[in-house]
Design an enzyme around this catalytic site. Structure first.
Site, PDB file in Angstrom:
ATOM      1  N   PHE A 299       0.875  -1.178   0.000  1.00  0.00           N
ATOM      2  CA  PHE A 299       0.000   0.000   0.000  1.00  0.00           C
ATOM      3  C   PHE A 299       0.909   1.224   0.000  1.00  0.00           C
ATOM      4  O   PHE A 299       1.722   1.381   0.901  1.00  0.00           O
ATOM      5  CB  PHE A 299      -0.872   0.041   1.261  1.00  0.00           C
ATOM      6  CG  PHE A 299      -1.723   1.294   1.369  1.00  0.00           C
ATOM      7  CD1 PHE A 299      -3.091   1.231   1.146  1.00  0.00           C
ATOM      8  CD2 PHE A 299      -1.156   2.522   1.695  1.00  0.00           C
ATOM      9  CE1 PHE A 299      -3.880   2.385   1.248  1.00  0.00           C
ATOM     10  CE2 PHE A 299      -1.932   3.683   1.791  1.00  0.00           C
ATOM     11  CZ  PHE A 299      -3.302   3.600   1.573  1.00  0.00           C
ATOM     12  N   GLU A 300       0.740   2.052  -1.013  1.00  0.00           N
ATOM     13  CA  GLU A 300       1.454   3.328  -1.009  1.00  0.00           C
ATOM     14  C   GLU A 300       0.558   4.334  -1.702  1.00  0.00           C
ATOM     15  O   GLU A 300      -0.048   4.009  -2.732  1.00  0.00           O
ATOM     16  CB  GLU A 300       2.746   3.261  -1.859  1.00  0.00           C
ATOM     17  CG  GLU A 300       3.906   2.556  -1.232  1.00  0.00           C
ATOM     18  CD  GLU A 300       5.166   2.564  -2.109  1.00  0.00           C
ATOM     19  OE1 GLU A 300       5.052   2.594  -3.359  1.00  0.00           O
ATOM     20  OE2 GLU A 300       6.259   2.546  -1.539  1.00  0.00           O
ATOM     21  N   ILE A 301       0.453   5.517  -1.134  1.00  0.00           N
ATOM     22  CA  ILE A 301      -0.077   6.647  -1.890  1.00  0.00           C
ATOM     23  C   ILE A 301       1.077   7.627  -1.910  1.00  0.00           C
ATOM     24  O   ILE A 301       1.519   8.085  -0.851  1.00  0.00           O
ATOM     25  CB  ILE A 301      -1.334   7.253  -1.231  1.00  0.00           C
ATOM     26  CG1 ILE A 301      -2.468   6.206  -1.212  1.00  0.00           C
ATOM     27  CG2 ILE A 301      -1.774   8.510  -1.988  1.00  0.00           C
ATOM     28  CD1 ILE A 301      -3.759   6.685  -0.556  1.00  0.00           C
TER      29      ILE A 301
END
Ligand SMILES: Nc1nc2c(ncn2[C@@H]2O[C@H](COP(=O)(O)OP(=O)(O)O)[C@@H](O)[C@H]2O)c(=O)[nH]1
Ligand SMILES: *[C@@H]1O[C@H](CO)[C@@H](O)[C@H](O)[C@H]1NC(C)=O
Ligand SMILES: [Mg+2]
Length: 402
Positions: A299-301
């Site tokens: 998960f990365e934004i």
């Protein structure tokens, strides 16, 4: 209810829900004017009444009087509503997924949740990248889940395969040894290609050129909560460059020399280390040793321009030359985390603690008000954040207590 009523009710529900969602944010509000067909509103086309009045009837519990039954929305109405949404303020952002054709159904599960929780109203594009050609089935099935644009790209072989200058004998020996030690993915060359690609190349793919922000999506993950705001706009408006939900300790066997390589790089390029960085998250002794903490990068934004920066490009190049992606099994998670923590002031990293997320075997479940606001379906007691193997407390501790 007759089937017809059900259908009308369902369609109304969708639009009312959409409106309620959007009206939570004054920012979006102006864009919803005229979103509903005039036949559904109390004050006609909204020419005399304010926008609030025009939509007021939707908040009341009364049914329309007999004989004034609203019409089922036509496909034109729905298209109009969607076009209005597209006019809202948005970031240059994309949902990005690296995948194999064989990941299709596990990825659809993630994507369906991404749509339901967020992107059905946000309408951000998707980019799918693969080292192979995507099948028609892959393209058809993924496109069918969304009305947003989907783009499919093939990865330049030079960005994927083990470079020529890697000593294959040394790499083979390392894989054998890691297999013997039963280190997860220790045997795998494709996994190493993937880690190197996610570390140094995904943001250079021409399809990503048009974007500033990305949200990484993996197969078989879960998104537990509705997003009633746009996390890309949060990043942009608050000047954030890296966002995470989960953090933990890395297996040291996969990165034995990564910290020494990093220290060497920093000595060569002290100018890249930001003032007010997050060294306290990475090290318990002021940078001497690495405590193995990293943000979980499935998960990365993030801001693509962080990875496109001189600091990161040089750092990646330096690490790549060390060969650790193949002689060890450096993951993109510690590489991204170390870079973001050192090259950014800590305020530019954001913990999305209101995004409920699971990638086996760990999950983050929002607590209290955030759980309620997001209508989350995870058990708040089942959250990894304060387990001994999580680094999130360390993250919290580098900020002064409010
Ligand atoms: N195209 C392609 N994608 C891959 C390959 N290996 C892994 N991926 C993708 O890379 C991401 C991470 O892989 P995954 O198997 O989930 O690794 P894990 O989360 O570390 O267990 C996922 O989005 C996968 O779909 C590969 O060989 N080719
Ligand atoms: C890291 O560098 C130090 C100092 O040069 C050395 O003593 C240590 O063995 C190195 N660590 C590894 C794992 O190579
Ligand atoms: Mg995964």
């Amino acid at each position: 209810m007759t089937p017809r009523w059900k259908y009308v009710g369902g369609a109304l529900g969708i639009l009312v829900g959409l409106h309620l969602l959007l009206s939570l944010h004054s920012d979006y509000r102006s864009h919803t004017a005229g979103l509903l067909p005039s036949s559904w509103t109390k004050s006609g086309a909204g020419s005399s009444g304010s926008e609030d009045q025009a939509i007021g009837s939707w908040h009341s519990s009364e049914l329309p009087p007999e004989g004034a039954i609203p019409q089922m929305p036509s496909s034109d109405d729905l298209r109009l509503a969607k076009d209005k949404l597209k006019d809202r303020r948005r970031a240059k952002a994309v949902i990005f997924s690296l995948a194999r054709n064989s990941d299709l159904y596990d990825l659809l599960s993630s994507m369906k949740q991404m749509e339901d929780r967020f992107n059905h109203w946000a309408q951000y594009d998707y980019i799918f990248l693969n080292d192979d050609d995507f099948t028609d089935e892959f393209k058809e099935k993924t496109s069918a889940l969304t009305s947003a644009n989907c783009k499919y790209g093939k990865i330049d072989p030079d960005h994927w395969h083990q470079p020529d200058w890697i000593d294959e004998e040394k790499a083979t020996a390392a894989r054998k040894e890691m297999t013997r030690k039963k280190i997860i993915y220790g045997h795998s060359v494709p996994y190493r290609n993937m880690c190197r690609f996610n570390s140094g190349f995904f943001f250079r793919h021409p399809l990503l050129d048009d974007y500033d922000y990305y949200w990484r999506m993996e197969p078989s993950v879960k998104y537990f909560c509705d997003l009633d705001y746009d996390p890309f706009l949060l990043m942009q408006d608050q000047g954030k460059q890296y966002g995470f939900t989960l953090s933990l300790y890395e297996y040291i066997e996969t990165i034995p020399t990564l910290w020494n390589a990093t220290k060497e790089f920093i000595q060569l390029h002290p100018e890249y280390v930001a003032e007010g960085n997050s060294m306290g998250f990475l090290s318990d002794d002021g940078g001497e040793t690495y405590n193995k903490c990293h943000f979980w990068s499935n998960f990365e934004i993030g801001d693509l321009n962080l990875w496109r920066s001189d600091a990161y490009m040089k750092y990646f190049e330096f690490l790549d030359q060390k060969g650790g992606f193949y002689y060890e099994r450096w993951g993109d998670a510690p590489v991204h985390s170390i870079a973001a923590s050192l090259f950014l002031p800590k305020e530019k990293i954001h913990w999305f603690d209101d995004i409920g997320y699971r990638h086996d075997p760990f999950q983050h479940c929002p607590q209290n008000d955030a759980h309620k606001r997001g209508k989350c379906w995870c058990n708040p007691a089942d959250t990894f954040d304060f387990e001994s193997y999580s680094c999130t407390q360390k993250w919290i501790d580098i900020f002064p207590k409010p």
